[in-house]
Design an enzyme around this catalytic site. Structure first.
Site, PDB file in Angstrom:
ATOM      1  N   HIS A 179       0.932  -1.201  -0.027  1.00  0.00           N
ATOM      2  CA  HIS A 179       0.055  -0.009   0.138  1.00  0.00           C
ATOM      3  C   HIS A 179       0.850   1.132  -0.035  1.00  0.00           C
ATOM      4  CE1 HIS A 179       1.059   0.457   4.258  1.00  0.00           C
ATOM      5  NE2 HIS A 179       0.386  -0.827   4.581  1.00  0.00           N
ATOM      6  N   CYS A 191       3.433  -8.199  14.521  1.00  0.00           N
ATOM      7  CA  CYS A 191       4.768  -7.392  14.777  1.00  0.00           C
ATOM      8  C   CYS A 191       5.579  -8.675  14.763  1.00  0.00           C
ATOM      9  CB  CYS A 191       4.621  -6.772  15.996  1.00  0.00           C
ATOM     10  SG  CYS A 191       3.537  -5.407  16.404  1.00  0.00           S
ATOM     11  N   HIS A 234      -1.292  -3.197  16.018  1.00  0.00           N
ATOM     12  CA  HIS A 234      -2.300  -3.830  15.113  1.00  0.00           C
ATOM     13  C   HIS A 234      -3.714  -4.115  15.762  1.00  0.00           C
ATOM     14  CE1 HIS A 234       1.566  -5.372  13.456  1.00  0.00           C
ATOM     15  NE2 HIS A 234       0.843  -5.385  12.254  1.00  0.00           N
ATOM     16  N   LYS A 265      -2.632   4.952  11.989  1.00  0.00           N
ATOM     17  CA  LYS A 265      -1.610   4.077  10.964  1.00  0.00           C
ATOM     18  C   LYS A 265      -2.323   3.561   9.793  1.00  0.00           C
ATOM     19  CE  LYS A 265       2.462   1.367  10.424  1.00  0.00           C
ATOM     20  NZ  LYS A 265       2.570  -0.127  10.382  1.00  0.00           N
ATOM     21  N   HIS A 275       4.075   1.561   2.562  1.00  0.00           N
ATOM     22  CA  HIS A 275       5.502   1.016   1.906  1.00  0.00           C
ATOM     23  C   HIS A 275       5.856   1.748   0.756  1.00  0.00           C
ATOM     24  CE1 HIS A 275       2.495  -2.716   3.070  1.00  0.00           C
ATOM     25  NE2 HIS A 275       3.425  -2.617   4.149  1.00  0.00           N
ATOM     26  N   LYS A 334      -3.167  -2.521   5.956  1.00  0.00           N
ATOM     27  CA  LYS A 334      -4.090  -3.156   5.080  1.00  0.00           C
ATOM     28  C   LYS A 334      -5.230  -4.075   5.963  1.00  0.00           C
ATOM     29  CE  LYS A 334      -4.280  -4.749   1.015  1.00  0.00           C
ATOM     30  NZ  LYS A 334      -4.945  -4.230  -0.013  1.00  0.00           N
ATOM     31  N   CYS A 348       2.652 -11.118  19.553  1.00  0.00           N
ATOM     32  CA  CYS A 348       1.723 -10.325  18.545  1.00  0.00           C
ATOM     33  C   CYS A 348       2.445 -10.731  17.122  1.00  0.00           C
ATOM     34  CB  CYS A 348       1.991  -8.891  18.543  1.00  0.00           C
ATOM     35  SG  CYS A 348       0.744  -8.092  17.093  1.00  0.00           S
ATOM     36  N   CYS A 394      -2.517  -5.718  20.800  1.00  0.00           N
ATOM     37  CA  CYS A 394      -1.346  -5.054  20.473  1.00  0.00           C
ATOM     38  C   CYS A 394      -1.825  -3.623  20.040  1.00  0.00           C
ATOM     39  CB  CYS A 394      -0.631  -5.665  19.236  1.00  0.00           C
ATOM     40  SG  CYS A 394       0.602  -4.907  18.270  1.00  0.00           S
TER      41      CYS A 394
HETATM   42  N1  MSP Z   1       9.280  -7.116   7.619  1.00  0.00           N
HETATM   43  C1  MSP Z   1       9.259  -5.894   8.323  1.00  0.00           C
HETATM   44  C2  MSP Z   1      10.599  -5.354   8.359  1.00  0.00           C
HETATM   45  C3  MSP Z   1      11.739  -6.350   8.503  1.00  0.00           C
HETATM   46  S1  MSP Z   1      13.345  -5.005   8.230  1.00  0.00           S
HETATM   47  C4  MSP Z   1      14.417  -6.009   8.520  1.00  0.00           C
HETATM   48  C5  MSP Z   1       8.259  -5.244   8.270  1.00  0.00           C
HETATM   49  N2  MSP Z   1       7.539  -5.260   7.220  1.00  0.00           N
HETATM   50  S2  MSP Z   1       6.242  -4.324   6.906  1.00  0.00           S
HETATM   51  O1  MSP Z   1       5.866  -4.557   5.450  1.00  0.00           O
HETATM   52  O2  MSP Z   1       5.277  -4.404   8.025  1.00  0.00           O
HETATM   53  O3  MSP Z   1       6.538  -2.709   6.808  1.00  0.00           O
HETATM   54  C6  MSP Z   1       7.770  -2.164   6.532  1.00  0.00           C
HETATM   55  C7  MSP Z   1       7.691  -0.785   6.459  1.00  0.00           C
HETATM   56  O4  MSP Z   1       6.580  -0.402   5.760  1.00  0.00           O
HETATM   57  C8  MSP Z   1       7.549  -0.025   7.584  1.00  0.00           C
HETATM   58  O5  MSP Z   1       8.552   0.159   8.520  1.00  0.00           O
HETATM   59  C9  MSP Z   1       7.467   1.456   7.087  1.00  0.00           C
HETATM   60  O6  MSP Z   1       8.609   1.763   6.605  1.00  0.00           O
HETATM   61  C10 MSP Z   1       6.538   0.884   5.919  1.00  0.00           C
HETATM   62  N3  MSP Z   1       5.064   1.497   6.483  1.00  0.00           N
HETATM   63  C11 MSP Z   1       4.035   0.403   6.380  1.00  0.00           C
HETATM   64  N4  MSP Z   1       2.895   1.020   6.893  1.00  0.00           N
HETATM   65  C12 MSP Z   1       3.072   2.239   6.754  1.00  0.00           C
HETATM   66  C13 MSP Z   1       2.558   3.576   6.962  1.00  0.00           C
HETATM   67  N5  MSP Z   1       1.155   3.448   7.243  1.00  0.00           N
HETATM   68  N6  MSP Z   1       2.969   4.892   7.057  1.00  0.00           N
HETATM   69  C14 MSP Z   1       4.266   4.810   6.618  1.00  0.00           C
HETATM   70  N7  MSP Z   1       5.069   3.902   6.512  1.00  0.00           N
HETATM   71  C15 MSP Z   1       4.490   2.531   6.582  1.00  0.00           C
HETATM   72  O7  MSP Z   1       7.864  -4.299   9.083  1.00  0.00           O
END
Ligand code: MSP
Length: 522
Positions: A21, A133, A159, A306, A24, A309, A130, A156
């Site tokens: 989304h 997380c 989440h 935040k 990311h 999905k 969790c 959590c």
């Molecule tokens: N897989 C772990 C990271 C491991 S790194 C060794 C993880 N993945 S994740 O897909 O859940 O999210 C990764 C990153 O996506 C977050 O740290 C952030 O950089 C970004 N974001 C996910 N949702 C977000 C928002 N709503 N807003 C801004 N960034 C977001 O955590």
């Protein structure tokens, strides 16, 4: 940092339980802008991104979809995560998957090394876990919900889903041994964790005391096997963090590792603790350098929460790029949100900025100046006559914007960098309005003045193309060609942006840089 030095930047690796989304995409764009900027300084730049594929979260998703975790990950990586990079124009140098053989080998080497050093022992753990997380939680991280599906349960805070009680015999990493060394690191290198708000939170967290970290699981087998005990798999975070060194030759190519590591780590603030506490402790244990910086950026919020999905608030990046294009996507998120703080996305704000800043502010300036050089000078950029104060002011702004934008990047202040560049957009638009070249064109007597004005505007546009290319790679490439710029736009050196001269002849822009959006977005 002098040219030629190494600049390695990494995004977090993303969970493949679902499709990407805009949250990311936000991290990806920020990392890409910084990488492109550093490349344009002439630094030996490397941008790494990738996917995090082990652990319970992915396993459960695969099972729920009647498939294997490997097949699920393969499918999502090819159909969603790699295409994301194209959608938002990311120029990454590498893409690592935690199921890559090179990654698995590096994890085994690293773990065995810590085990041989006596930094890993076997023990028991019981706690709240969790799965969202992929982390054991402390009481502070949980709340008891009063309403909704999970009323009365402990959930959590990130989440909003119930935690599970896990009790396992695990292997533990002696993380508590590194508590003081971590505090010394935050103290002696105050910019190690940024921004300040995240740094404070991290320092407070470590000051409360660190426990040892459970780094293996035996209740499921989707992961990398612990080398000395194959009934355990490596804890998904311990595995995932190692991607940053696995990708640049740790354990396999010493010269490459030496050349790249340490990295700048860009992460969402939700995972700053993993990167600013666990990760440097792991590296200290292995006697490797810690990251150069860990920058925890803010969240994209929807309805004050935040965006995610799992809460059904995710917006797919192509919902935006299909209408506005990838440049506008990149620009909007980098400009509208202070990097480091939370920010809300809104279609209205996106449309308004697209129209005012990109189409009218920058795009129109480019079209007008190029059209006038074509109309009044047959496309040949004229030599300037004597400069007035107004012309000199434009030149001063060119240099000031370049310097300010460049130093903002070193502070990770991408929004400020863009604001400084926009001073030049505004200055040039004001200059054209004030100088009225269309009136100067009416008489032979003011021909020299017309030449000076269009020459000045032409120079300013070239400077803008160079400075904006990390954020707007497509529009600036088009502009660069129309201006008769030499070499690729991405090869232009940032610090020389105000000194560019161009070939001296323009060609028409192929359409406008930012076309009118006919259909308001969903
Ligand atoms: N897989 C772990 C990271 C491991 S790194 C060794 C993880 N993945 S994740 O897909 O859940 O999210 C990764 C990153 O996506 C977050 O740290 C952030 O950089 C970004 N974001 C996910 N949702 C977000 C928002 N709503 N807003 C801004 N960034 C977001 O955590």
């Amino acid at each position: 940092m002098p040219a030629g030095e190494s600049f390695y930047i990494a995004t977090p690796i993303f969970y493949v339980n679902d499709v990407p989304h805009i949250g990311h995409a936000y991290t990806e764009v920020a990392a890409d802008v910084l990488a492109r900027w550093h490349r344009q300084r002439g630094e030996d730049t490397w941008l790494l991104t990738g996917t995090d594929e082990h652990g319970q979260k992915i396993l459960r998703t695969a099972v729920a979809n009647d498939t294997t975790p490997q097949a699920w990950a393969d499918e999502l990586v090819e159909s969603a995560w790699k295409p994301l990079l194209k959608t938002i124009d990311i120029r990454n140098d590498d893409f690592i998957r935690t199921t890559d053989e090179r990654h698995e080998k590096a994890v085994v080497t690293f773990l065995q090394n810590l085990y041989d050093k006596g930094l890993i022992y076997s023990g028991e753990y019981e706690g709240y876990y969790c799965v969202g997380c992929e982390e054991y939680k402390q009481q502070d991280d949980l709340v008891e919900t009063e309403t909704g599906d999970y009323a009365g349960q402990l959930v959590c805070k990130i989440h909003s889903r119930p935690v599970e009680i896990l009790k396992e015999k695990n292997y533990f990493f002696r993380m508590s041994d590194f508590e003081q060394r971590l505090l010394d690191l935050y103290e002696s290198q105050p910019d190690f964790v940024q921004p300040e708000s995240v740094r404070n939170e991290i320092v407070q967290f470590v000051k409360q005391g660190l426990s040892d970290l459970s780094i293996s699981r035996s209740s499921f087998d989707w992961g990398i096997k612990v080398p000395w005990d194959e009934s355990h798999v490596v804890y998904v975070w311990f595995d995932a963090l190692l991607n940053y060194i696995a990708a640049v030759g740790y354990g396999s190519d010493d010269a490459e590792f030496e050349r790249r590591w340490p990295a700048v780590q860009l992460v969402g603030k939700d995972i700053a603790r993993f990167h600013a506490v666990i990760w440097p402790a792991m590296l200290m244990a292995a006697e490797l350098p810690v990251p150069r910086n860990v920058f925890g950026h803010g969240w994209l919020l929807v309805g004050g929460e935040k965006m995610s999905k799992s809460k059904l608030t995710g917006i797919a990046p192509n919902q935006i790029t299909d209408t506005f294009g990838s440049d506008a996507f990149r620009y909007y998120f980098m400009r509208a949100i202070n990097f480091g703080q939370d920010g809300s996305f809104s279609w209205e704000d996106l449309s308004a900025r697209y129209q005012a800043e990109l189409a009218n502010g920058f795009g129109n300036l480019a079209s007008r100046v190029i059209a006038m050089v074509q109309r009044y000078f047959d496309g040949q950029v004229p030599e300037p006559g004597e400069l007035t104060d107004a012309d000199r002011r434009v030149r001063i702004t060119e240099q000031a914007s370049t310097d300010a934008a460049d130093s903002a990047i070193d502070r990770f202040a991408i929004h400020e960098s863009l604001a400084s560049i926009w001073n030049l957009v505004d200055e040039l638009n004001g200059y054209i309005t004030e100088q009225e070249p269309w009136n100067l064109a009416k008489s032979e007597e003011t021909r020299e003045r017309l030449a000076t004005v269009l020459h000045t505007a032409y120079r300013g546009l070239g400077t803008l193309a160079v400075l904006l290319s990390p954020v707007l790679p497509q529009a600036t490439a088009k502009l660069w060609t129309a201006l008769g710029g030499e070499g690729g736009i991405d090869e232009q050196v940032i610090s020389e942006a105000a000194k560019w001269r161009g070939s001296g002849s323009v060609t028409g822009l192929d359409g406008t840089l930012f076309p009118r959006i006919e259909q308001p977005a969903a």
